[in-house]
Scaffold this active site. Structure first.
Site, PDB file in Angstrom:
ATOM      1  CG  HIS A   1      58.240  45.455 -39.189  1.00 15.87           C
ATOM      2  ND1 HIS A   1      56.918  45.764 -39.345  1.00 15.87           N
ATOM      3  CD2 HIS A   1      58.922  46.582 -39.463  1.00 15.87           C
ATOM      4  CE1 HIS A   1      56.796  47.036 -39.700  1.00 15.87           C
ATOM      5  NE2 HIS A   1      58.006  47.551 -39.777  1.00 15.87           N
TER       6      HIS A   1
ATOM      7  CG  HIS B   1      58.830  49.368 -44.868  1.00 10.93           C
ATOM      8  ND1 HIS B   1      59.822  48.643 -44.229  1.00 10.93           N
ATOM      9  CD2 HIS B   1      58.041  49.871 -43.882  1.00 10.93           C
ATOM     10  CE1 HIS B   1      59.646  48.694 -42.920  1.00 10.93           C
ATOM     11  NE2 HIS B   1      58.567  49.443 -42.681  1.00 10.93           N
TER      12      HIS B   1
ATOM     13  CB  CYS C   1      55.046  55.854 -36.300  1.00  6.92           C
ATOM     14  SG  CYS C   1      56.301  56.762 -35.389  1.00  6.92           S
TER      15      CYS C   1
ATOM     16  CG  HIS D   1      53.888  51.360 -42.340  1.00  4.99           C
ATOM     17  ND1 HIS D   1      53.564  50.919 -41.077  1.00  4.99           N
ATOM     18  CD2 HIS D   1      55.222  51.183 -42.474  1.00  4.99           C
ATOM     19  CE1 HIS D   1      54.658  50.480 -40.471  1.00  4.99           C
ATOM     20  NE2 HIS D   1      55.683  50.632 -41.300  1.00  4.99           N
TER      21      HIS D   1
ATOM     22  CD  GLU E   1      49.450  55.183 -33.267  1.00  8.07           C
ATOM     23  OE1 GLU E   1      50.385  55.692 -32.625  1.00  8.07           O
ATOM     24  OE2 GLU E   1      49.577  54.707 -34.414  1.00  8.07           O
TER      25      GLU E   1
ATOM     26  CE1 TYR F   1      63.760  53.296 -37.590  1.00 10.85           C
ATOM     27  CE2 TYR F   1      62.561  54.817 -38.979  1.00 10.85           C
ATOM     28  CZ  TYR F   1      62.578  53.747 -38.107  1.00 10.85           C
ATOM     29  OH  TYR F   1      61.406  53.120 -37.772  1.00 10.85           O
TER      30      TYR F   1
ATOM     31  CD  GLU G   1      60.188  49.614 -37.863  1.00  9.84           C
ATOM     32  OE1 GLU G   1      60.266  49.558 -39.109  1.00  9.84           O
ATOM     33  OE2 GLU G   1      59.119  49.790 -37.278  1.00  9.84           O
TER      34      GLU G   1
ATOM     35  CD  GLU H   1      59.388  52.416 -40.619  1.00  6.70           C
ATOM     36  OE1 GLU H   1      58.468  51.603 -40.431  1.00  6.70           O
ATOM     37  OE2 GLU H   1      59.455  53.495 -39.998  1.00  6.70           O
TER      38      GLU H   1
ATOM     39  CD1 TRP I   1      60.411  57.142 -34.729  1.00  2.83           C
ATOM     40  CD2 TRP I   1      60.999  54.988 -34.494  1.00  2.83           C
ATOM     41  NE1 TRP I   1      59.404  56.509 -34.031  1.00  2.83           N
ATOM     42  CE2 TRP I   1      59.738  55.190 -33.877  1.00  2.83           C
ATOM     43  CE3 TRP I   1      61.566  53.714 -34.475  1.00  2.83           C
ATOM     44  CZ2 TRP I   1      59.046  54.162 -33.246  1.00  2.83           C
ATOM     45  CZ3 TRP I   1      60.869  52.691 -33.846  1.00  2.83           C
ATOM     46  CH2 TRP I   1      59.631  52.920 -33.242  1.00  2.83           C
TER      47      TRP I   1
END
Length: 194
Positions: free
Chosen positions: A24, A31, A66, A68, A86, A104, A114, A116, A161
């Site tokens: 980032h 990604h 959120c 990855h 989280e 987005y 961002e 993604e 997002w």
């Protein structure tokens, strides 16, 4: 262990990996990521506030979770991992893919981007979260209809997002527990379902 993200091309094909710590910046490569909306049986959505030291959108309210997926990690596995790590939550057995091709790009005031390809999923949980303070510094349960209405009319400030996802989710129907599941075949080629 250092977290690695999957880099993708415009068609969603895997073109390599990069450390999350390095990905980032002002020229963030496209990604693979995901967003998850967590509901309870009363059709309330879990809304979270990102910890104040996060690289992107610190202190901003957003959807439940959120993350990855790691290289080769199934999307459902990544969602389960992030919900536990989280938020201290165990999702229901079923994790539903609802927006398989959401994408987005957004730029923060400091220029951090961002960028993604970010499939959107939903699940149902029992109980309240016990968030990791390094990830989340606030949370609340909000009736879905109220949340969707206030995001769309601009009275609730949320991440970029989330602001883009909510109208698309609303188009799936008023009851989030009845949203139709998308086919995992619609996911980007780099994404593994199970």
């Amino acid at each position: 262990m250092e977290e690695t993200v999957v880099l993708v091309d415009d068609e969603g094909r895997d073109i390599g990996t990069m450390s999350k710590r390095l990905v980032h910046h002002r020229d963030t490569p496209l990604h693979l990521a995901f967003s998850c909306y967590v509901f309870d049986d009363r059709r309330r959505v879990l809304v979270t506030r990102r910890a104040g030291h996060k690289t992107t959108w610190p202190g901003v309210w957003t959807n439940s979770c959120c993350g990855h997926p790691a290289p080769g990690e199934p999307m459902t596995g990544a969602v389960r991992r992030r919900l536990v790590d989280e938020l201290g939550l165990t999702p229901a057995e079923e994790i539903t893919l609802v927006l398989p091709r959401f994408r987005y790009r957004a730029t923060m005031a400091d220029g951090t981007v961002e960028n993604e390809l970010c499939p959107v999923l939903s699940t149902v949980v029992e109980g309240d979260p016990v968030p990791d303070p390094d990830e989340v510094d606030g949370w609340e349960w909000v009736p879905w209809a109220e949340f969707a209405a206030t995001v769309q009319d601009g009275t609730r400030d949320v991440s970029p997002w989330c602001r883009q996802q909510v109208p698309q989710l609303t188009a799936l129907g008023p009851d989030p527990l009845a949203w139709p599941a998308a086919s995992h075949w619609e996911l980007p080629p780099a994404a593994v379902w199970t």
